[in-house]
Motif scaffolding. Structure first.
Motif, short mmCIF file in Angstrom:
data_model
loop_
_atom_site.label_atom_id
_atom_site.label_comp_id
_atom_site.label_asym_id
_atom_site.label_seq_id
_atom_site.Cartn_x
_atom_site.Cartn_y
_atom_site.Cartn_z
N VAL A 116 0.77 -1.32 -0.06
CA VAL A 116 0.06 -0.01 0.07
C VAL A 116 0.90 1.13 -0.05
O VAL A 116 1.52 1.49 1.17
N ASP A 135 -0.14 4.21 -1.90
CA ASP A 135 -1.15 5.22 -2.29
C ASP A 135 -2.21 5.44 -1.50
O ASP A 135 -2.89 4.61 -1.06
N ARG A 164 -5.26 6.36 -1.61
CA ARG A 164 -6.31 5.96 -2.37
C ARG A 164 -6.64 4.38 -2.10
O ARG A 164 -7.75 3.94 -2.21
N GLN A 165 -5.58 3.64 -1.85
CA GLN A 165 -5.92 2.21 -1.85
C GLN A 165 -6.56 1.86 -0.47
O GLN A 165 -6.75 0.63 -0.32
N GLU A 168 -8.81 2.36 -6.44
CA GLU A 168 -7.57 1.63 -6.02
C GLU A 168 -7.71 0.71 -4.76
O GLU A 168 -6.98 -0.25 -4.87
N PHE A 169 -8.88 1.13 -3.89
CA PHE A 169 -9.02 0.30 -2.85
C PHE A 169 -9.44 -1.37 -3.50
O PHE A 169 -8.84 -2.14 -2.84
N ARG A 203 -8.90 -2.55 -6.39
CA ARG A 203 -8.17 -3.24 -7.31
C ARG A 203 -6.86 -3.62 -6.71
O ARG A 203 -6.26 -4.80 -7.13
N THR A 204 -6.36 -2.93 -5.88
CA THR A 204 -4.83 -3.31 -5.21
C THR A 204 -4.82 -3.30 -3.75
O THR A 204 -3.91 -4.11 -3.12
N GLY A 205 -5.69 -2.28 -3.00
CA GLY A 205 -5.34 -2.33 -1.68
C GLY A 205 -5.85 -3.35 -0.88
O GLY A 205 -5.15 -3.87 -0.08
N ARG A 206 -6.82 -3.75 -1.01
CA ARG A 206 -7.40 -5.20 -0.38
C ARG A 206 -6.58 -6.26 -0.53
O ARG A 206 -6.22 -7.05 0.51
N SER A 211 -12.31 1.16 6.36
CA SER A 211 -12.23 1.35 5.10
C SER A 211 -13.42 1.96 4.37
O SER A 211 -13.65 2.65 3.36
#
Length: 312
Positions: A15, A17, A19-20, A27-28, A30-33, A63
């Motif tokens: 993480v 960014d 916005r994740q 972004e959360f 697509r990549t954060g989780r 979140s």
């Protein structure tokens, strides 16, 4: 040995960014989780490698949506609902704890998204500021095997957490600026797994982080917010933005006071994100654009604005 992983997202290795970390951005989803799940899964596997009999995971990140998918965890590792985790911690059902994805406390503006449990909230025990790692250790009441997270947290692991094994998985320079300690995400997961295994093997030497029999929990926030909870859960104002409660146990006295403080301190941010009501990436397209824009603006302003460490 039954081990609880207390997982968070801001200190996850992948993480980088802000916005994740919130469901109001793609972004959360697509990549954060996935980044949070990868660190939790690596730690869980490492604990099993090191000899844990059972590993359970608590998703401790707020979140605006669910953060962890149980299917992303190793076979046999259980993702517990918060109410079950809290009940089991109070009942002494765990033998040890391990923390993943942790971050520095509020006011550490050189750290990535620093905060203490809620936006705009600071916590202290007997006049000494604490981090979320401290309060989660006090909640668990068992040996804390190790912690992974933002490098800026390391110097703040004091008091009962002094000497707790720590793995810095990212290096930060400001509230919205950080980078993973490894170029390849696979290397990061391997490092977390190896660290967790090593911590598990050293479990016998880990002390239980303890509080004094009687202690004072202090909470600090914007003065107008502090005024709202004066008298709630035993809290009394001792300064314009500071309240305190005398406690004889974390769960009996400190937790109710902290929950009241969390609700007051972060109301603007929490309300803005909750108004978007996002349960999936597809939901983003169905949210009123003005509501979503407002939520993002409030969240971004909090991340981008330096905060003081304490308010009197």
């Amino acid at each position: 040995m039954r081990v609880l992983i207390q997982a968070d997202m801001e200190g996850a290795s992948g993480v980088t960014d802000y916005r994740q970390i919130a469901a109001i951005w793609p972004e959360f989803w697509r990549t954060g989780r996935a980044a949070m799940a990868a660190d939790a899964a690596a730690a869980a596997q490492g604990l099993l490698d090191g000899g844990a009999d059972e590993v359970l995971v608590y998703d401790g990140h707020w979140s605006g949506a669910a953060n962890l998918d149980a299917t992303a965890l190793p076979k046999g590792v259980v993702l517990l609902p918060e109410e079950d985790v809290f009940a089991q911690m109070r009942a002494g059902a765990f033998d040890a704890a391990f923390q993943v994805g942790r971050h520095a406390r509020c006011g550490t503006n050189e750290g990535f998204i620093p905060h203490t449990q809620a936006a705009g909230l600071r916590l202290a025990v007997d006049d000494v500021p604490i981090t979320e790692s401290h309060l989660n250790a006090y909640r668990a009441g068992v040996p804390l095997l190790g912690i992974t997270g933002d490098d800026r947290l390391a110097a703040q692991l004091d008091g009962p957490l002094t000497g707790t094994p720590f793995l810095a998985v990212k290096h930060s320079s400001w509230r919205a600026t950080t980078q993973c300690a490894w170029t390849d995400p696979i290397d990061a997961q391997q490092a977390i797994r190896a660290f967790a295994a090593s911590c598990m093997r050293g479990a016998a030497e880990c002390p239980v982080p303890t509080l004094p029999a009687v202690f004072t929990l202090q909470v600090s926030m914007a003065p107008e917010r502090a005024a709202e909870i004066d008298g709630c859960a035993g809290l009394r104002r001792i300064g314009d933005g500071t309240l305190a409660v005398e406690a004889r146990g974390w769960w009996a006295d400190a937790e109710p006071a902290m929950q009241a403080a969390m609700a007051a301190a972060s109301r603007s941010l929490a309300d803005a994100v909750a108004a978007a009501s996002v349960a999936s990436e597809a939901d983003l397209e169905r949210v009123d654009p003005e509501v979503l824009e407002h939520a993002r603006a409030v969240f971004s302003a909090w991340v981008m604005t330096d905060e003081v460490g304490w308010i009197e």
